[in-house]
Write a protein that holds these residues in place. Structure first.
Motif, short mmCIF file in Angstrom:
data_model
loop_
_atom_site.label_atom_id
_atom_site.label_comp_id
_atom_site.label_asym_id
_atom_site.label_seq_id
_atom_site.Cartn_x
_atom_site.Cartn_y
_atom_site.Cartn_z
N LEU A 6 0.83 -1.21 0.00
CA LEU A 6 0.00 0.00 0.00
C LEU A 6 0.86 1.25 0.00
O LEU A 6 0.59 2.23 -0.70
CB LEU A 6 -0.90 0.02 1.24
CG LEU A 6 -2.21 -0.75 1.13
CD1 LEU A 6 -2.86 -0.86 2.50
CD2 LEU A 6 -3.15 -0.06 0.15
N ASN A 7 1.94 1.21 0.80
CA ASN A 7 2.84 2.36 0.87
C ASN A 7 3.45 2.64 -0.51
O ASN A 7 3.55 3.78 -0.95
CB ASN A 7 3.93 2.06 1.90
CG ASN A 7 4.50 3.32 2.49
OD1 ASN A 7 3.89 4.38 2.40
ND2 ASN A 7 5.67 3.21 3.08
N LYS A 8 3.84 1.55 -1.20
CA LYS A 8 4.42 1.69 -2.54
C LYS A 8 3.39 2.27 -3.52
O LYS A 8 3.68 3.14 -4.32
CB LYS A 8 4.87 0.32 -3.05
CG LYS A 8 6.09 -0.21 -2.34
CD LYS A 8 7.33 0.39 -2.93
CE LYS A 8 8.56 -0.16 -2.22
NZ LYS A 8 9.74 0.65 -2.51
N LEU A 10 0.74 4.06 -2.83
CA LEU A 10 0.48 5.47 -2.52
C LEU A 10 1.61 6.35 -3.04
O LEU A 10 1.38 7.44 -3.56
CB LEU A 10 0.32 5.65 -1.00
CG LEU A 10 -0.98 5.11 -0.42
CD1 LEU A 10 -0.92 5.11 1.10
CD2 LEU A 10 -2.16 5.94 -0.89
N THR A 11 2.84 5.85 -2.90
CA THR A 11 3.99 6.61 -3.40
C THR A 11 3.89 6.81 -4.90
O THR A 11 4.12 7.90 -5.42
CB THR A 11 5.30 5.87 -3.04
OG1 THR A 11 5.35 5.69 -1.63
CG2 THR A 11 6.51 6.65 -3.49
N GLN A 12 3.55 5.72 -5.61
CA GLN A 12 3.44 5.82 -7.06
C GLN A 12 2.31 6.78 -7.46
O GLN A 12 2.44 7.56 -8.39
CB GLN A 12 3.17 4.43 -7.66
CG GLN A 12 4.27 3.41 -7.41
CD GLN A 12 5.56 3.77 -8.11
OE1 GLN A 12 5.53 4.46 -9.12
NE2 GLN A 12 6.68 3.34 -7.57
N PHE B 147 3.83 13.79 2.14
CA PHE B 147 4.69 12.70 1.70
C PHE B 147 6.10 12.98 2.22
O PHE B 147 6.70 13.99 1.87
CB PHE B 147 4.70 12.59 0.18
CG PHE B 147 5.64 11.54 -0.30
CD1 PHE B 147 5.32 10.20 -0.14
CD2 PHE B 147 6.85 11.86 -0.85
CE1 PHE B 147 6.20 9.22 -0.53
CE2 PHE B 147 7.74 10.89 -1.25
CZ PHE B 147 7.42 9.56 -1.09
N SER B 185 0.45 6.06 6.62
CA SER B 185 1.11 4.89 6.06
C SER B 185 2.62 5.05 6.17
O SER B 185 3.16 6.11 5.89
CB SER B 185 0.70 4.73 4.59
OG SER B 185 1.44 3.71 3.98
#
Lengths: 121, 235
Positions: A6-8, A10-12, B147, B185
């Motif tokens: 999920l973190n990946k 969201l980053t993308q 972020f 997150s």
């Protein structure tokens, strides 16, 4: 662990968002002017058209700073003594949006009246 | 703003393809807004308590901040945690800079940056955070995203890079009560839950802001709930 996935993701997503959102969309071609003099906003009512972003240039002619504050407009900005400052408003639906000068809330009051203007484009 | 785009992309690409890492702090903290107000000073208290099936984590922060211009503010914090012996005490101190990149409402979204340097108390362990903050208004609602890229190193912690993502949806119902929904997150944690914030104005620039949130970790089995609140007095 799927929290890492999920973190990946969201980053993308954020990466893509940056590409889209970093595009500069200069807001307003409609500019309105407001003066602060003797701790009073002039004019105290500004009429602007609905659903349009506008630029509000505020000139503080007093010798003290003032803070433009409006919960309705979701704006808060200090205008230094003798200086001009710009606030961007909208797009917003028709209605009355109140603002005050936080340092002199008794005298410095006004509202943005958003309504269809007869001479609007 | 356009000059910053390559820098943003490089940083995001670096962190997008970095390996997954596992950190050591409380992920649930606060969703930052990208705004700085000139002539402002503040004192702040943050409280985070999380409960799992086996233990309770407690973190608190005391901070003082002030704006140095109408686009840049600096804050210093004392950070306390409950340690393995269940003693609560000072664990770190931190300096933080917030930079408002765009004027509110000027562009499609409002942008800011965050810089933090944290040093663990009494040990040679460091944490540096760089982050982007964005907020988009939709009438009386707003969506805020944070972020962060976190780099850690020191004598007692492994050198590692982490990413953190925070999100807040807020409805400006009335100044004192603004319901929100938050997502956090990072560090093998994915949590979400309801939150409330509000503001009470006194005379001049004096105002009290409060935030309250209850975040539940949802990516693992078992209990991991975090209660957080923050009080911020601006003057």
């Amino acid at each position: 662990m799927w929290s890492n996935l999920l973190n990946k993701i969201l980053t993308q997503l954020l990466l893509v968002s940056f590409l889209i959102l970093s595009t500069e969309i200069e807001a307003a071609d409609n500019t309105y002017y407001l003066v602060i003099e003797n701790h009073v906003f002039k004019p105290s009512v500004i009429e602007i058209p609905p659903n349009k972003k506008v630029k509000l240039v505020i000139h503080n002619k007093d010798k003290l700073p003032e803070e433009f504050d409006s919960f309705d407009l979701n704006r808060e900005k200090v205008i230094f003594a003798g200086k001009k400052s710009t606030i961007y408003i909208g797009p917003l639906p028709a209605g009355e949006y109140y603002f005050i000068g936080e340092y002199h809330p008794v005298s410095a009051q006004g509202k943005v009246l958003i309504k269809e203007l007869k001479n609007a484009d | 703003m356009s000059k910053l785009i390559p820098l943003m992309l490089i940083m995001l690409l670096i962190c997008s393809y970095s390996t997954a890492t596992y950190g050591d702090g409380l992920v649930v903290d606060k969703v930052y807004h990208p705004y700085v107000l000139a002539n402002e000073q503040e004192v702040e208290w943050r409280f985070m308590s999380s409960q799992t099936d086996t233990y309770n984590r407690l973190g608190q922060r005391l901070g003082y901040g002030r704006s140095l211009s109408d686009t840049f503010a600096i804050d210093v914090y004392l950070i306390g945690h409950r340690d393995d012996n269940l003693d609560f005490g000072l664990s770190a101190y931190e300096i933080e800079g917030r930079w408002m990149l765009t004027e509110q409402g000027q562009y499609w979204a409002d942008w800011g940056m965050l810089f933090e340097v944290e040093k663990k108390y009494r040990t040679n362990d460091w944490e540096v955070t760089t982050g982007f903050i964005a907020e988009k208004e939709f009438g009386k609602s707003s969506l805020t995203v944070n972020f962060f890229i976190v780099q850690e190193w020191g004598d007692n912690i492994p050198t590692e890079m982490e990413t953190e993502f925070r999100l807040k949806y807020r409805y400006r119902f009335m100044p004192e009560v603004q319901p929100a929904f938050e997502v956090y997150s990072g560090e093998d944690f994915f949590g979400l839950g309801p939150a409330f914030m509000g503001i009470h104005r006194f005379e001049g620039q004096k105002q009290l802001k409060w935030e309250l949130g209850f975040i539940s970790e949802v990516s693992h089995s078992g209990k991991d709930h975090t209660l957080r609140f923050a009080l911020e007095y601006e003057f």
